[in-house]
Design an enzyme around this catalytic site. Structure first.
Site, PDB file in Angstrom:
ATOM      1  N   HIS A   7     -43.679  16.121  -1.409  1.00  0.00           N
ATOM      2  CA  HIS A   7     -43.169  16.130  -2.777  1.00  0.00           C
ATOM      3  C   HIS A   7     -43.474  14.858  -3.557  1.00  0.00           C
ATOM      4  CE1 HIS A   7     -40.407  19.741  -3.197  1.00  0.00           C
ATOM      5  NE2 HIS A   7     -40.920  19.873  -1.978  1.00  0.00           N
TER       6      HIS A   7
ATOM      7  N   ASP B 225     -38.336  14.908  -9.489  1.00  0.00           N
ATOM      8  CA  ASP B 225     -38.592  16.144  -8.758  1.00  0.00           C
ATOM      9  C   ASP B 225     -37.497  17.129  -9.130  1.00  0.00           C
ATOM     10  OD1 ASP B 225     -38.401  18.097  -6.448  1.00  0.00           O
ATOM     11  OD2 ASP B 225     -40.090  16.897  -5.759  1.00  0.00           O
TER      12      ASP B 225
END
Length: 444
Positions: free
Chosen positions: A17, A111
């Site tokens: 990520h 994120d």
């Protein structure tokens, strides 16, 4: 250097990520040299990244593990500890960064999994931009969680491989309930990650923008639907993560250069957190040996112990196994004919950008849905029969793509998508225009 403004960036430090988020920030930072970007991430995750932008400062946040101790727990235990430490660890780090620079944060990029970033941004009265690191199809599946669960509870559908989720979710007409990410079914899967994703989905409509490393043209129906659910839904890719190698230490590229036929090599690589079980590794190895296609296999040292006795010696004339491969350069090589993958989004976007078909062996999360899209919606690859490697299933998939007429059609399809992706990032392409819109939203 004196900076005019300050933007905070909050990474999710697990899996793959953090790297895509840093890539997005590097692109933005290059367009805004007068803006300082503070990138907040755990120390362990930061060590795996690299940054060359002078206006990006890397900060460490506490990961929630016991201080001054070596953490020996599992990946999922580490995830739980990190989430338990949030958002207090982030608030502390952000406050320290503001004090050090004398600049308050004017925008927050995070994120999408870090749903509490929404609250941090609203508390400060600044825009929140969320990066969804997977494909739009998985975001759409999560956005329709309520409708999916309602259909199952009412008996309208069953969670199996036969009931398709259309017309519940626009653009997913080929997907079945069994293809959906397990985190959608929170009652069956109350893991920390599932709870986190479901909270994120609740918060995302409050974002100023949701951004993806993708392009609208891959799923226009999904893109149109998601645009109706957010203030701004912006595909800004594909942006390919650089693979920084000073030289070809693994010998992959020199080995590929010795292959005499284009599109003849089978490239195999799975994620950093998933490896097929021993039985499947044996089956895949036996299929490669039987088919005799040249192959390049990125496989951890420990996993090699599961390979059949004598496999390395018997295949040395046409195969190569390495512990790590420069994937972007490998996929771009003219010798590579197919990519055997776990179907993570980063790998998919790299494969499309290189015009390489895929053979899919998904493991968890969105990977099963991605594999369905690859085979039945985009028609750029094949799912492995039964979802797990068997010798016969792997041989069938390899032969269908590498030698049959079906493989030619699949290769044509992936090249069409490659052209669309290339067009999207041209100056007047859809992704380039979306990127300019993103700069406006975060006040650059």
């Amino acid at each position: 250097m004196v900076f005019e403004s300050h933007i905070g960036v909050v990474a999710f430090p697990f899996g793959t990520h953090a790297a895509p988020l840093l890539d997005v920030v590097q692109r933005i930072a290059a367009s805004a040299p007068g803006t300082l970007f503070s990138f907040f991430n755990t120390a362990d995750s930061n060590r795996k990244l690299f940054n060359t932008c002078a206006n990006i400062r890397i900060h460490e946040v506490w990961d929630g593990t016991p201080r001054d101790q070596v953490f020996t727990g599992s990946h999922f235990e580490a995830l739980g500890l990190f989430l338990k430490a949030c958002p207090h660890n982030l608030e502390k780090a952000i406050g320290e960064a503001e004090e050090d620079t004398g600049l308050t944060i004017c925008s927050l990029i995070s994120d999408a999994f870090l749903w509490f970033s929404c609250d941090l941004a609203e508390k400060r009265g600044v825009p929140w931009v969320a990066l969804w690191t997977s494909a739009s199809c998985s975001l759409s599946a999560h956005m329709y969680t309520h409708e999916i669960l309602q259909a199952l509870e009412s008996g309208v559908a069953e969670r199996d491989e036969h009931d398709k989720i259309q017309p519940l979710i626009p653009g997913l007409e080929m997907a079945t309930f069994r293809d959906l990410p397990p985190e959608v079914f929170l009652d069956k899967n109350p893991s920390p990650l599932a709870v986190t994703i479901n909270k994120a989905v609740e918060k995302l409509p409050r974002s100023h923008a949701v951004i993806l490393n993708s392009f609208e043209e891959i799923d226009p129906i999904i893109a149109k639907d998601l645009k109706s659910k957010f203030r701004h839904f912006l595909n800004i890719g594909p942006s390919i993560l650089p693979s920084p190698i000073a030289d070809d230490k693994s010998g992959c590229l020199s080995w590929l250069g010795k292959q005499t036929r284009p599109k003849s090599v089978v490239y195999i690589s799975f994620s950093t957190v998933a490896t097929p079980p021993e039985k499947e590794l044996v089956a895949l190895a036996e299929a490669l040996e039987a088919c005799q296609f040249p192959f390049l296999w990125s496989l951890k040292e420990q996993a090699r112990e599961s390979l059949p006795d004598g496999f390395l010696e018997r295949t040395t004339s046409f195969g190569k196994i390495v512990s790590w491969a420069p994937q972007l350069q490998v996929l771009a090589h003219d010798s590579v004919g197919v990519f055997v993958s776990h179907c993570g989004w980063n790998s998919i976007i790299e494969s499309i950008s290189s015009g390489v078909p895929m053979i899919c062996r998904p493991f968890f999360g969105d990977q099963k849905l991605n594999s369905r899209m690859i085979q039945d919606s985009w028609k750029i690859g094949l799912r492995i029969e039964g979802g797990v490697f068997s010798k016969s299933g792997a041989m069938e998939a390899l032969n269908r793509i590498m030698t049959g007429d079906e493989g030619k059609i699949i290769r044509e399809n992936v090249n069409v998508l490659k052209e669309k992706a290339t067009t999207a990032v041209e100056p007047q392409g859809s992704s380039s225009k979306n990127f300019q819109k993103l700069l406006q939203i975060i006040c650059i």
